[in-house]
Design a protein around this motif. Sequence first.
Motif, PDB file in Angstrom:
ATOM      1  N   TRP A   1       5.409   7.554  -4.931  1.00 53.65           N
ATOM      2  CA  TRP A   1       6.838   7.829  -5.160  1.00 53.65           C
ATOM      3  C   TRP A   1       7.181   7.673  -6.635  1.00 53.65           C
ATOM      4  N   ILE A   2       6.697   6.602  -7.253  1.00 54.34           N
ATOM      5  CA  ILE A   2       6.981   6.387  -8.674  1.00 54.34           C
ATOM      6  C   ILE A   2       6.353   7.501  -9.512  1.00 54.34           C
ATOM      7  N   GLY A   3       5.104   7.852  -9.192  1.00 53.76           N
ATOM      8  CA  GLY A   3       4.446   8.911  -9.950  1.00 53.76           C
ATOM      9  C   GLY A   3       5.181  10.238  -9.866  1.00 53.76           C
ATOM     10  N   GLU A   4       5.643  10.569  -8.673  1.00 54.27           N
ATOM     11  CA  GLU A   4       6.377  11.828  -8.498  1.00 54.27           C
ATOM     12  C   GLU A   4       7.682  11.820  -9.283  1.00 54.27           C
ATOM     13  N   ARG A   5       8.365  10.698  -9.315  1.00 55.89           N
ATOM     14  CA  ARG A   5       9.618  10.615 -10.072  1.00 55.89           C
ATOM     15  C   ARG A   5       9.358  10.693 -11.581  1.00 55.89           C
ATOM     16  N   LEU A   6       8.315  10.039 -12.047  1.00 54.94           N
ATOM     17  CA  LEU A   6       8.016  10.072 -13.478  1.00 54.94           C
ATOM     18  C   LEU A   6       7.548  11.456 -13.928  1.00 54.94           C
ATOM     19  N   ASN A   7       6.996  12.229 -13.010  1.00 50.76           N
ATOM     20  CA  ASN A   7       6.588  13.597 -13.357  1.00 50.76           C
ATOM     21  C   ASN A   7       7.772  14.466 -13.749  1.00 50.76           C
ATOM     22  N   LEU A   8       8.977  14.057 -13.360  1.00 47.37           N
ATOM     23  CA  LEU A   8      10.175  14.824 -13.689  1.00 47.37           C
ATOM     24  C   LEU A   8      10.687  14.525 -15.088  1.00 47.37           C
ATOM     25  N   CYS A   9      10.148  13.492 -15.727  1.00 47.78           N
ATOM     26  CA  CYS A   9      10.632  13.088 -17.055  1.00 47.78           C
ATOM     27  C   CYS A   9      10.100  14.051 -18.120  1.00 47.78           C
ATOM     28  N   THR A  10      10.998  14.488 -18.994  1.00 50.06           N
ATOM     29  CA  THR A  10      10.615  15.438 -20.042  1.00 50.06           C
ATOM     30  C   THR A  10      10.340  14.757 -21.368  1.00 50.06           C
ATOM     31  N   GLY A  11      10.794  13.520 -21.516  1.00 50.54           N
ATOM     32  CA  GLY A  11      10.547  12.782 -22.744  1.00 50.54           C
ATOM     33  C   GLY A  11       9.221  12.056 -22.703  1.00 50.54           C
ATOM     34  N   PRO A  12       8.881  11.319 -23.758  1.00 45.87           N
ATOM     35  CA  PRO A  12       7.615  10.578 -23.777  1.00 45.87           C
ATOM     36  C   PRO A  12       7.611   9.445 -22.766  1.00 45.87           C
ATOM     37  N   VAL A  13       6.527   9.349 -21.988  1.00 42.01           N
ATOM     38  CA  VAL A  13       6.397   8.344 -20.924  1.00 42.01           C
ATOM     39  C   VAL A  13       5.052   7.637 -21.063  1.00 42.01           C
ATOM     40  N   ARG A  14       5.090   6.314 -20.985  1.00 44.72           N
ATOM     41  CA  ARG A  14       3.867   5.513 -20.891  1.00 44.72           C
ATOM     42  C   ARG A  14       4.039   4.554 -19.719  1.00 44.72           C
ATOM     43  N   PHE A  15       3.096   4.564 -18.800  1.00 44.27           N
ATOM     44  CA  PHE A  15       3.154   3.639 -17.665  1.00 44.27           C
ATOM     45  C   PHE A  15       1.900   2.792 -17.704  1.00 44.27           C
ATOM     46  N   LEU A  16       2.079   1.463 -17.783  1.00 43.43           N
ATOM     47  CA  LEU A  16       0.968   0.536 -17.958  1.00 43.43           C
ATOM     48  C   LEU A  16       0.700  -0.245 -16.676  1.00 43.43           C
ATOM     49  N   ILE A  17      -0.563  -0.331 -16.311  1.00 46.24           N
ATOM     50  CA  ILE A  17      -0.989  -1.000 -15.081  1.00 46.24           C
ATOM     51  C   ILE A  17      -1.679  -2.319 -15.433  1.00 46.24           C
ATOM     52  N   PRO A  18      -1.103  -3.459 -15.030  1.00 45.26           N
ATOM     53  CA  PRO A  18      -1.762  -4.755 -15.261  1.00 45.26           C
ATOM     54  C   PRO A  18      -2.724  -5.069 -14.110  1.00 45.26           C
ATOM     55  N   GLU A  19      -3.997  -4.836 -14.315  1.00 48.90           N
ATOM     56  CA  GLU A  19      -4.972  -4.901 -13.225  1.00 48.90           C
ATOM     57  C   GLU A  19      -5.131  -6.301 -12.625  1.00 48.90           C
TER      58      GLU A  19
END
Length: 402
Positions: free
Chosen positions: A319-337
Amino acid sequence: MSTVYVVGTCDTKGSELRYLRDCIRDAGCRAILVDVSVSDLQRATTDVDIQPAEVARFHPELQNSEEIKDRGKAVAAMSQALVAFIRSRNDVEGIIGAGGSGGTALVAPAMRALPIGAPKVLVSTVASGNVAPYVGPTDISMMYSVTDVSGLNRISRVVLANAAHSVAGMVLNRVDAAEDDRPAIGLTMFGVTTPCVQAVTRELEKSFDCLVFHATGTGGQSFEKLADSGLLAAGIDVTTTEVCDYLVGGVFPCTADRFGAFARTGLPYVGSCGALDMVNFGAIETVPIEFRGRRLHVHNPQVTLMRTTSDECNRIGEWIGERLNLCTGPVRFLIPELGVSAIDAPGQPFCDPEADEALFSALERTLRRTDKRQVTRAGLHINDRRFAELLVSNFQEVLREH
């Protein structure tokens, strides 16, 4: 002259609304009385600046006289029309309304459509109860009417005058948020991500006005409301936990529009998985029966947390990935493993590497990478100081791109 819009249904609240208008004028503001009555759109109301028909023109359904025979539908349609009408005006420096439950529901959406900081006062018979549906993520000031909004009397005159003078005072003495010349950025935080957000804030506060929002559903909406209002230069969305409550059924949900402000505005965005390991409920006895057998953790006497499962984490990541795909500006999503919250770490109650991996894989699988949009894993815990440094460096990167 500063302008305040006085809004309500003059067919039933005419004397009260005109009293508000007169008090505001006496206080030194220009007051425009807007009638949003739906009883008869063809009737011209006397001593009113904006007639109901003028507002109704902003909604096509209200042009059909048959539609107003159903009062419920007419009120809902007039509320939508009022939102469009208010947005079309360029002189709304403040707004005030008065009414019962129907009038409150009619006027409140138009108030919510105004930017944060624009004075908004709503005198209502329902203001002593749960006002969240009316206020939402905005700065509406609600005042309980004490008596019904039904004529002028020794109580209502005082309450209405206080409300009128409060909105006039706010308009006449408005503080300019731009006095702080640092660009404003929004950050989202929960108790279990506090060390991370505080570390990021310490790194950035000399150059940026850091506005931290508690990720309790309304907090995230306020975060995005400011982005939509043009009051944020960027967002560092460390704590996206409201998505868990939205998809699983907790008490702090976001709305379907989460991340929408960044899609609409193209503002720089840096996000992470903060507290995606939990769904929030109230006291332990309020946890729904279907969840009583799940892994629960009593955060405090009023808040019980439930660990998200692998299946839920997969759905949340998608769900988060699909919503972020709609963003037209610069996006960085960081995963803390190594963990997404203070209690998602070895030896802590919500440590579940399998569920976390389902979340991380879903995010990587769903989010479409481009030159502007990237997702990155880091072998760190979310509250590790080095993860905060990584958020800051990615924030600086998206600012340069923007």
